[in-house]
Every structure is written in C-alpha cells, then in structure tokens.
Design an enzyme around this catalytic site. Structure first.
Site, PDB file in Angstrom:
ATOM      1  N   TYR A  92      42.795  -3.199  61.322  1.00 23.05           N
ATOM      2  CA  TYR A  92      43.678  -2.743  62.405  1.00 23.05           C
ATOM      3  C   TYR A  92      42.900  -2.616  63.713  1.00 23.05           C
ATOM      4  O   TYR A  92      43.347  -3.076  64.769  1.00 23.05           O
ATOM      5  CB  TYR A  92      44.296  -1.402  61.993  1.00 23.05           C
ATOM      6  CG  TYR A  92      45.084  -0.691  63.064  1.00 23.05           C
ATOM      7  CD1 TYR A  92      46.402  -1.036  63.328  1.00 23.05           C
ATOM      8  CD2 TYR A  92      44.516   0.343  63.801  1.00 23.05           C
ATOM      9  CE1 TYR A  92      47.132  -0.369  64.311  1.00 23.05           C
ATOM     10  CE2 TYR A  92      45.239   1.011  64.777  1.00 23.05           C
ATOM     11  CZ  TYR A  92      46.543   0.662  65.029  1.00 23.05           C
ATOM     12  OH  TYR A  92      47.258   1.317  66.001  1.00 23.05           O
TER      13      TYR A  92
ATOM     14  N   VAL B 117      46.929   0.132  75.397  1.00 19.45           N
ATOM     15  CA  VAL B 117      46.205   1.119  76.207  1.00 19.45           C
ATOM     16  C   VAL B 117      45.016   0.513  76.943  1.00 19.45           C
ATOM     17  O   VAL B 117      44.367   1.198  77.731  1.00 19.45           O
ATOM     18  CB  VAL B 117      45.730   2.330  75.374  1.00 19.45           C
ATOM     19  CG1 VAL B 117      46.912   3.162  74.895  1.00 19.45           C
ATOM     20  CG2 VAL B 117      44.846   1.894  74.237  1.00 19.45           C
TER      21      VAL B 117
ATOM     22  N   TYR C 229      56.200   2.256  73.835  1.00 13.35           N
ATOM     23  CA  TYR C 229      56.109   3.626  73.354  1.00 13.35           C
ATOM     24  C   TYR C 229      57.428   4.347  73.647  1.00 13.35           C
ATOM     25  O   TYR C 229      58.493   3.775  73.497  1.00 13.35           O
ATOM     26  CB  TYR C 229      54.881   4.334  73.953  1.00 13.35           C
ATOM     27  CG  TYR C 229      53.617   3.527  73.785  1.00 13.35           C
ATOM     28  CD1 TYR C 229      53.262   3.004  72.537  1.00 13.35           C
ATOM     29  CD2 TYR C 229      52.790   3.252  74.859  1.00 13.35           C
ATOM     30  CE1 TYR C 229      52.109   2.262  72.374  1.00 13.35           C
ATOM     31  CE2 TYR C 229      51.620   2.522  74.708  1.00 13.35           C
ATOM     32  CZ  TYR C 229      51.293   2.008  73.466  1.00 13.35           C
ATOM     33  OH  TYR C 229      50.155   1.279  73.314  1.00 13.35           O
TER      34      TYR C 229
END
Lengths: 308, 308, 308, 308
Positions: free
Chosen positions: C192, C262, C244
């Site tokens: 990940y 991000v 988000y």
C-alpha cells in the site's frame, strides 16, 4: 474513625480552597446565572444524629439546577412501581456531555440514566402523567424534606431557562420521535425548568438530602421517604452518574455519591452519617463546581470519610 | 450490622441462583474459553480478620481475563509517580463497549479509564517501559498477594488470545498513531494476553484482592501493597468503570466496587471488611457474568453490605 | 462548445491562481513530503484525440499518494468478478475524514468506499491474494498506461510512510477483527505504501488516467483497459468519493470526477474529452490541494466543461 | 450517440422492472403514505427540445416529499446572495441517514447539505425570513415551472406529517440551540411539511425539473430560472447528496444527478438533454424507490446516457 466536626473545621477548608476561585467559569448561558458573584463559597453539613455545621455563604440561596434531578427521580420512584421507570431510562454512566443527543439517537431514545438532561426529562414526563400539579407537589416535597416552608422557584431563572430551551426541546422531541415521551414537550419543559430553578441554600440542601444518608428516613420522622434499598440505589446512581462525565474522577478524588448543578452546587452523601452541600459558582470543563469539588476532596481527607 | 457468614450461607445463595444458568452465553471468541463448562458456579469470601468462606466451584481455576487489569494498574501505580499514568489514561466511565475504538479516536488516543482494553494496554505499555520481565513480575506479585506459589499463566489461552488479537492490535496501533504507545505493539500484546490468561480460583482471587478491603495492606503483613489513599482510588475506579458499560447497573444492584472478566469471574470489595470472588462462565450482553452478578446481589442483601 | 486549449491558456490560469500559494499547508506527517517546496504548481492535460498541454511544474515528479487508490482499484476490477469486491467495500461517500475508524467500527469492518484508506487497504489485501508480485505488477501497469518506462517508487517515501504506519495498521487490524482482511497486515501495508509512493509528473498522470476519459481505452490502443461501463463506474466513484469529505464541494466548484492525494496532486476527468492533472503541495483542511482545486475550478469555467 | 426515445421504449423498461415490485417497502410512518398502492409504477421524460414521453402511472399524482428540497433550495438561491446560504449549510455528502442528529451535533448545528432534513429545514427557515407567504410562493413557482396551474398541496399529508413531526422538530431545535435557526420552529415545520406534501405526477415533475437540464432556462422561455452556473451547482449537489446515503451507489448504477423522495419518486437530470421522473412507492433500505432506481439504471444503459 470518630467524626470531629465543627464550623471551624469547615472554615479552614474554605480558606484552603479559596485560592482556586478565578480558575473556573460561571455558567453564562442565561443572564440570571451569569450575574451570580463568582466569589461565593459555602458549605453545610447535616449529620444523621441531628447536627448541622456551616461555613461561608452557606445560608445564601442559589439555583440548584441539576441537583433537582435527584428530587424528581425520588418523586417518580414514589409514584411508579418496579421497572416502570427503568424501561424508559437506564442506570449506567453515559460517558457523554449531559446535553448530548448522539447516544440518545444511537440508543433509540432511551437515555442512559436519570441524571443527564434526557433522563431527567423522561422522569418529568412521567411525573406529568401522574401528578395533577407537578410544580406544587415538588415544592411541598422539598419543604417537607428541608423543614423550610418558604423554599420556592426563582421565576426569573425558570423563564430565562425556558427562553434558552432549544437544546432541551431537541432532546425531548428526539425521545418523542422514538415513542419515549408522552406529554406535550412545552409543558414538561416548563416543569423541568422550574425544578432546576429551585432556590435553596447549602444548609437547606444538606437538610433536604439528609434522608439519603439516613436509609431513606427523615432524621426526626417515623415515615420513610423511600426504603433503605431505594436509598442505596439512588446513592449508587449518584456515585456512577452524578457528576456528568466526571463521575469517575469525582469518585477518585472525593469518594462519595454526589450530584452537581451548573449553579455551582454539589450535594454529597456519606451513607449512615451525613449529607453535605457545597456551593461555588465557577465551573470546570465538565460543568461541575471547580472549587466545590476541591472542598469535598479536602473534607473527605480531613474527616477520613469515603465509601471506598 | 454484625456480619454472619459461613459456608452454608454461601451454599444457599448458589442454590438460589443456579436456575439462572442457561440464560447467558459462554465467551466463545477463542476455543480455550468456549470449552469451559457453562454450569460452573463458585464463590469465595475472605475477610480482613482472616476468615475465608467458599461454596461451589470455588477451588477450580479459571481464566481471570480482565480482572487482571486491576493488578496491572496496581503494579503501574507502584512504578510511576503522581500523574504520570493519568496523563495517558483517564479515570471516567466510557459509556462504550470495552473494545470500542470510536471514543478513542475522538479523544485522540487517550483511553477513558484503565479498565477498558485501550486503557489496560496503555498500562501494559508503561509496565513494559519500566519492568525488565513484566510477565515474571506479575506472577511474583500475584503469588505474593495470594500466598499461593503455583499460580501461573494458561499458555494455551494466551496463545489463542494472541491468535485472535486483531481488535486489540487495532486499539494499540490507534493509540500509537496518537503518540500514546511507546513499545512494540506485538510485545505488549503478548504480555497483556498473558496477564489475561492468569489461571486462578475464586479462593485465590479473594485472597489476592483482600488488600483492597484492607486499606492496601496484606492481612497478615506489615508492608502495605499500596497506600490507603491509593486503595480508595482503585476501589473508586472499580465502582465507576469495573463492569464495562454496566457499572451503574452493578452499583444499583450490588453496591460494591467490582471488576469482571469474560472468563466469568467477578471480584468485589466491601471496604474494611472483605473481598469476594464469584465465578460463572455464562455472560450477559455486556460481557459480565450473568449468574455472578446475581450471586453478589443476593449476598449484598443477605449480609446487609453496600457502600451506599 | 468547441474546445480551445493551448499551453498559454494554462499559463494564464496558473498565474491567476499563484496568489493562493501560502494559504495551505504542505503535508508534514513524514519528512519526505514535508521537504517538497510549497511553491510548486503545475498542470497537464491530455485529450482523447492525442493532444497534450502543460504549464508550470508539469514535468516534475511528485508523490502521487492517494491518487494510486484509483489504479489499485482498476487492477482489482481486472482480477475479481462481479460483486466480489463490493461485498468487502461499499460505493458511497463516507462523510468522514479519510483515516477515521469510527464508521468502520460501526459498520462492522466494511469500508464505505475504495478511496478512503480502509477501502484502499481492502483492495490491496485483495490484490495480495491474487497477484504474485503486486508491486511489480503495479509498476508495469502504470508504465503501460503512461507509456513512460521509468516510472517507479520513491523508496524513501515508502519507507518513511511505513515508519509512520500506526494509523493504517490500526485500520487494517480493525478490519481483520471483523474478518475483512485476509493477508498479513505488515505485508499489505508495505505494498500500500509503495503504491502511494509512486513518483509521477502531472504529464505522466494525465497520460496514465486518459483511459478514464476514453471509455476505458488507451488513446492509441485496441485493447481496452476496462470496459466502458466500468469506466463510468470508476468516474462515478471519483465524483462522489474522490476528494475525501469534500466531494460535494469539489463537484460544486469543479464539476468533474477527480481524485486527490496528500502529495498535492489531483487528477480530474472530462468524460469523452480529456484527463487533467494538477499539482500544488499545499493542502486545505480536508487534505486536498488548495491551489490545485482553484486551478481546476477556473479551468472548468474557462473551457466550459462540467459533467453537470 | 443519437437519442431514440418513444413511449414504447419506456413501456419495455417498465415491463422489465415490474418483477422487482414486492421487494421494497412502502413508507408507513404516516397513514396517508402507507395507503398508496405498492404496485404503482410510472416514468416521464421531457427533453430540452420539447418532447415528452411517458409510460405506466405517469399521470397520477403522488407526494413528492424530499424532491421538494431541490425546489426550496432554488427558491432560496434566488433570494439570497453569494455565501449567505452556505454559511448555514454545507455542500458535502453526510454519509449518514437523512434524519440523523449525530453529525449535526458534532458539527455545531451546521447541516452537511441542503438535501438532508436538517439542511432543508435551514433553507425553509431562510425562506421564512424573506418571503411573506412561503407556501403560496412555492405553489406559484412550481406551477410556473411545470405550466400546470392546479398543482397543490395534499393537506391531509401535510397535516399527518405535522402530527409525526417530532424527529424534525428535534432537528430544528438542535440547530436553534446552535444559533442556526431564526424563526419559530412550528411555523417553519408547517411550511416544510407542505412543501413535502406537494402532489405531482411524473409528467409534472419532469416538466418542472427540465430547467436543470436546460442550463437554468424554461424550454420555451427567455427568462432564466437560475444561471447556467447555478444549474451546474445544483446538479452537482444532487449527484453527491441527492439519494441520502446512497449517492455513490446511485452514481455508479445510474450516472445522473438525481433527487429522491420517500413517496417513491425520483427525478434525474441528463444535462443539456432531458429531465426524467420515475415513481414506484416501494423503498429500499436507504429510503429510495427500489424499482425507480432500477428503471433509471436500465434507461441509462438503453439510451447510452451518463454524466460519467
């Protein structure tokens, strides 16, 4: 340990705590509470053998606010049998602020306990269903318990609370939406706010709550207010849910069942021995009297009393 | 009220409660717990003046599970000063299931109290930082308290817990993400599960916890385990947070500080008088021993003991 | 409306947005991200008919972070049939921060969608179960989509992410406790974080995501990456859950499916026409590129493109 | 792709979906809704070039319920400037049931978007502040949009809603407690329930909402209802928050901005092309028309229309 109590012991404790004044914040959501001088500090103790001790502003009346939630519960336990009350309200700590709706929605309109706003509103709703004049009945009850015949409601406070009642109205309507509220919301709120607006002094509070230290009996009376078992049960509720989300901290520091109000009052019980009432209007973050808790903590150490 | 206790009093209580067996559910999240016979029922009481009374399966060892959370806290209070512990864990009831992460996230990784899983994991993390051999130290501590030299861990239970440790690992990592967990998660979990896997009987538990009824002292010893003040504090935590989210209900029904475990054990304290341990593996909805609470409720009424 | 695009149109937009630089906050939870110069600003657009336009820092590579969540989902949709994925992860907006565990606990370990961390971790867990070399496979996939053969992972970022992986570990373990995570947590986290550490430029991102504007096909290829229906589905997920908890605000202002990271990158799709990638490292309160959204908002107005 | 639409295409879709009838549940919280025959099924489509197509019960009026939330928002956007509305209500998906108070409390009385109950109540509160006759104004607005002069409120439904208004009253009072509700709660609820009780057919709904497919203009009129930008914004809100907590699933399956009501109606928009209204009273678990979504899903595939 033998109990040595006199007014000078209490004077010394208040002197020790007085430096804390200024660290809390007087409740200001209604003008009538915001105007109370922050420097008030008082304590009264009544013992089951008839003694009463006071210090500071112990004879000045203030708004007892949520302390009344114990009295309305006692009234309801007199009028309802067995589990009738406890099908509509729980007995466990909420772990949430006293006026939160989050848990109430998740738990389908059943408040965790009768000492958060939602629970007290259910209790008032139940009183409304069974009492013809709930406000008058409460006055009679408090006057009987305290032996003081002129205790009454502060009408200005009650009115002001009602004008700022949106949050409690939301709580009541949410319970109504789950079928856990029977009467007209406005009417119940009016009674609820009157109960909160009872004006009493520390001495009157200590006298009023002495039955909880005396197995349910008035000190000089034959007639029990409630049974010894009910007395233990109410003390248990106060110990686990009496100080909003800080019941654990209060038990840790003070070690007595207690119930606080945003007027700055706290009552505490030493079972079989005494009832205590303190008053200091400045509150801590959880809404409890900051100096009031400190007074009780020192008192508990000094007189060596704790239920633990 | 004078205390009249003998084994036959306890026999009668167990007989009265036995019909409840079958109404609860044995913990089955690990095989080692699921295999325990549901019909086990035992009680032991030790008094501060040296008496011990037992009935039922009081001498059979079982997995004490979360009851160990009190012991690890006592160990930590011995190794940390003042507020070191309480900056990392609170003292208030959570109002949530024992293994919930919801509140822990909202409150930035600070568990509400040391008796929910998150709080106990923080305590274990702190022990790991200060003890060279935390597992051995706990064994020594319990053996010292109980006077029983062969108390030990059930290695199969500890291993099985570890194999089903995902939820507790999630809790520990969430605290680590907030900076409230210092050591390796796996290592701390290993110790935590060993503590939970302590195998003790009701009698051994009653002996072990007697110091909490005796102001922190062993009944026959000079050396205090903890101070009288610390004793009251721990009893206060047990009273407000010892039975998961049913601390209020337990206080209402039983009226003693207590701590339960999903192995079906509960210890309860009558301050200044006695420690009590009950065991019945079937649990209620909140994870507490269903029949165990009933035993304590009847006992409290029969012997007239309550802290309230 | 005919599309008029050239580099100077993009230059003008960047000039218009540049004054916003300084109002956001570069992600600083790992050093490797915190070091990226805050003033970077770039945009690249690729059209289905083969044109590419760039402005600013469009050729400089940065950490694509959560933008990779779309790519891992596409890989998984290639390896799993029908509802296999959607039994383990939902398709709806979460209304919560991307790394929250609250909803995940209440909803029993099923993440709301594949673009919050929990959902992307489930997708990685599923890839782990079916791919022999998930990291290598992702590299091949991105290189194939972009036509750029040296795209690779930023090993330092991946390592740094892993060192700060407590929160994601908590999420993965919580899902494991509900039976919604099959493989070793550490191993899946490693993959990940590598996916998040893909280093790509705006131009490479625009090329890579062009298939989502082209009904699932590479612009010059015969072979579809995914079907037209799957393309619409992924765009739908991006539109409702790609930014988000600010998906609604983004739809309101920009009106294109998008996915942010991000690292300050955002990709956006104009179905049937073009893919867009912007980069500006400073983030707003929800973790999306502050100036990047502004660039897309002005672009959408200037070229008259919106899905609404 | 050229659009081929006629009534027989719609007939075929309804026939295909009809077997789903019986799998949902007609809203039954008020008698007037519970009585609606579960087997009703209708669809109407209006195109920007003036065509209208219908099938099934497309001419029968039903209670539009939450579909009215779009209309009240449009009215408010006409009366308030810039961010006046958006300081009091957000634009993002809530991720929560439409009538939840949890998020509203945590976010201090600011609803996530205008299509959950809390948000629509704020919008109605704002209309109350600026319109002298909000109910009459809405009627005029809907009649103007649809060109149907006898559209009106179902007084019985409005009355019945009001009698079951506790949940919405709780929401309104909670917002009032945070200072986000200006007018009398009862008065605003009366208007809100009347809006919900608008009685319209699929055909009337499709006509009414056609301006959202036509850049804000009536098909035959010069005067814009709202601007093209506002049109895109409202479509964006519908796409991200129009189907309660299933906005993502709806985008995935249907790919059009839409708004549903518990009366079983759904309106959907294909920007620049057409407005669609479907009706089937049986609802799925999230409160959306079960067969209605299926009709839209098949329609989208058959006519090859999706915003994605």
């Amino acid at each position: 340990m033998a109990l040595v109590l006199d007014n000078s012991v209490l004077d010394a404790i208040l002197a020790q705590v007085r430096p804390l004044l200024g660290q809390g914040k007087v409740a200001n959501y209604i003008p009538a509470l915001a105007e109370v001088p922050a420097s008030k500090l008082g304590i009264a103790i009544c013992t089951v053998d008839g003694g009463c001790f006071t210090s500071g502003d112990a004879l000045e009346r203030f708004s007892i606010q949520s302390i009344s939630k114990v009295l309305s519960l006692v009234l309801a336990m007199d009028r309802y049998e067995g589990d009738e009350i406890w099908r509509r309200v729980g007995k466990d700590p909420s772990g949430q602020p006293f006026n939160s709706l989050v848990q109430l929605e998740l738990e389908q309109g059943i408040p965790r306990n009768p000492f958060i706003n939602a629970g007290a509103l259910v209790v008032c709703d139940m009183l409304q269903s069974r009492l013809s004049a709930p406000r008058q009945r409460m006055l009679e009850f408090v006057r009987m318990l305290s032996g003081v015949s002129d205790i009454s409601y502060d009408a200005r406070v009650a009115r002001s609370e009602f004008e700022h009642s949106a949050r409690n109205a939301a709580i009541a309507y949410l319970m109504k939406s789950f079928g856990n509220f029977d009467n007209d919301v406005i009417g119940v709120l009016q009674n609820y706010f009157h109960y909160c607006a009872l004006k009493m002094s520390c001495l009157e509070l200590a006298k009023t709550f002495l039955f909880l230290a005396n197995q349910g009996r008035l000190p000089d009376g034959d007639r029990p207010v409630i049974s010894p078992l009910q007395t233990r049960q109410i003390n248990a509720l106060m110990a686990t849910s009496g100080l909003y989300e800080n019941a654990g901290e209060f038990a840790w520091r003070v070690g007595m069942p207690g119930k606080s109000g945003v007027g700055g009052g706290i009552v505490a019980i030493v079972p079989h021995e005494m009832s205590i009432a303190v008053w200091s209007p400045e509150l801590d973050g959880a809404g409890n009297s900051l100096a009031g808790i400190a007074v009780l903590e020192i008192l508990a150490q000094n007189i060596g009393r704790s239920i633990f």
